[in-house]
Design a protein around this motif. Structure first.
Motif, PDB file in Angstrom:
ATOM      1  N   MET A  45       6.186   0.345  -2.406  1.00 43.76           N
ATOM      2  CA  MET A  45       5.920  -0.781  -2.576  1.00 43.76           C
ATOM      3  C   MET A  45       7.521  -0.597  -1.792  1.00 43.76           C
ATOM      4  SD  MET A  45       3.849  -2.284  -3.303  1.00 43.76           S
ATOM      5  CE  MET A  45       2.244  -1.810  -2.705  1.00 43.76           C
TER       6      MET A  45
ATOM      7  N   ASN B 113       6.471  -4.589  -7.694  1.00 41.42           N
ATOM      8  CA  ASN B 113       6.328  -4.581  -6.227  1.00 41.42           C
ATOM      9  C   ASN B 113       7.452  -5.505  -6.074  1.00 41.42           C
ATOM     10  OD1 ASN B 113       5.198  -5.199  -4.070  1.00 41.42           O
ATOM     11  ND2 ASN B 113       3.184  -6.681  -4.761  1.00 41.42           N
TER      12      ASN B 113
ATOM     13  N   ASP C 166      -0.570  -3.818  -3.515  1.00 42.32           N
ATOM     14  CA  ASP C 166      -0.437  -3.423  -4.415  1.00 42.32           C
ATOM     15  C   ASP C 166      -2.001  -3.370  -5.700  1.00 42.32           C
ATOM     16  OD1 ASP C 166      -0.709  -1.668  -7.266  1.00 42.32           O
ATOM     17  OD2 ASP C 166       1.266  -3.115  -7.883  1.00 42.32           O
TER      18      ASP C 166
END
Ligand SMILES: Cc1ncc(COP(=O)(O)O)c(C=O)c1O
Length: 386
Positions: free
Chosen positions: A88, A113, A184
């Motif tokens: 991320m 994230n 994600d």
């Protein structure tokens, strides 16, 4: 048997699932024999013949190919990383975001994230959080998009109550509005089929210690290679288009590799990547759709039995909005976690209760055992369905 594959045979590959009622794959899956065998092979080779590294690296490329097929991508769109957080952060820092640009995220989604993008506030980038409702799709996000919005980043499946967001419609919205889309898939991968192209994702990130069955310390990153403008924030020899043959750094040749290797840094986590090759073979042999449907059946059974006990489910109930394998039961974790442990059942505490999460090896009998433990102890009115 399940209606989808021979679950008893699969279960034999997970000895831990024979010893405890393991309902915690959303946290970490137990090791499977073929995955351990791949790690053992690496260890024996290192111990007995010190390599050979070229064979080990060939296996890395074979695993990259398998992973690419698994995600509907090509091998040059896949990079290996350390975990979801690293993926991320690589994605967030590759996007050409400047002061005043805005990124949309979902409130309460996974912090690993969120922090990757919140860190961009140092550059003047704004992060706006959209409320998490039971259904999150393009219509939920559309009202929040303004002239400054450049990207949307979110999970496909939430870790704490098993929401499954409609990432396909949100990907289409991103395409329509010219936004980058970062997803994600840590809680989805290995259970929910993933098609990177149908998702229209710019980047997809994940770790591999849940549905991908590999111990912690290996992540993956999908990058849509048509986005050649996205360059890595960090550079190592491995990330370059041309690695100098004499290994003397050449300041005039810094072009990143045309493939996702541009996002890779240094040596690989070889045993984990070899293990991933073995786990992808296991998943492919069953078919990820079958794993999904098996988990959905377990979930239907769990919901029906909770209803019969009048105990509330926290997350979405409908199949089209829920993850197949993650369910949160409205039982106070502080009161119940120890009780489950004492009775040989592994689950996780969550924001709103006890999280039950299934893997490919779970059975209806596992669910019945959990329910029986709840029934015997009895529940307080606060856990009852409204
Ligand atoms: C949605 C989601 N993202 C990320 C993670 C973990 O991040 P990392 O792989 O960086 O440890 C988890 C849980 O472990 C998760 O549920």
């Amino acid at each position: 048997m399940s209606g989808h594959y021979d679950v008893d045979a699969v279960r034999k590959e997970f000895p831990a699932a024979e010893r405890i009622t393991y309902l915690d794959s959303g946290f970490q899956t137990p090791l499977a024999r073929p995955v351990k065998a791949a790690i053992d092979r690496f260890l024996s080779e290192g111990l007995e013949i010190a390599g050979p590294k070229s064979v080990w690296l060939d296996r890395v490329e074979q695993t990259r190919e398998k992973l690419a097929r698994f995600l509907g991508a090509s091998a040059d769109e896949i990079a290996f990383t350390k975990n979801t957080s690293e993926s991320m952060n690589i994605a967030a820092n590759a996007l050409p975001l400047r002061a005043g640009d805005k990124v949309l995220m979902i409130h309460g989604d996974h912090p690993n994230n969120a922090y990757a993008f919140l860190n961009l506030r140092r550059k003047g980038v704004t992060v706006a959080f959209v409320p998490m409702t039971e259904i999150v799709n393009a219509d939920s996000l559309r009202p929040y998009i303004d002239a400054n919005t450049r990207a949307i980043s979110m999970s496909q499946v939430t870790f704490h109550a098993g929401h499954r967001f409609d990432v396909e419609s949100i990907g289409a919205l991103c395409e329509e509005k010219g936004l980058y889309f970062v997803v994600d898939v840590m809680q989805a991968i290995g259970v929910v089929p993933i098609d990177a192209k149908a998702m229209r994702a710019t980047f997809i990130g994940s770790g591999s210690h849940k549905g991908l069955l590999v111990p912690q310390g290996l992540g993956l990153l999908y990058w849509d290679k048509s986005r050649a403008e996205l360059e890595p924030a960090y550079l190592a020899a491995a990330s370059l288009a041309d690695v100098p043959a004499d290994l003397i750094a050449n300041p005039d040749k810094l072009d990143p590799a045309p493939s996702a290797r541009r996002f890779e840094l240094g040596n690989f986590n070889l045993p984990a990547i070899h293990a991933l090759g073995a786990s992808l073979d296991m998943i492919d042999a069953l078919g990820v759709e079958n794993i999904q449907n098996h988990c959905f059946d377990l979930g239907d059974h769990l919901i029906a039995r909770l209803d019969a006990l009048d105990v509330r489910l926290v997350g979405p109930r409908a199949r089209q909005h829920r993850a197949p394998h993650i369910y949160v039961i409205a039982l106070p974790a502080a009161e119940w976690l120890g009780h489950f442990e004492e009775n040989g059942v592994r689950v996780s505490p969550e924001r709103d209760g006890i999280r039950v999460s299934f893997g490919m090896f779970n059975t209806i009998a596992d669910v019945d055992r959990l329910i029986e433990i709840i029934r015997r102890r009895g529940v307080k009115p606060s856990s009852r369905a409204a």
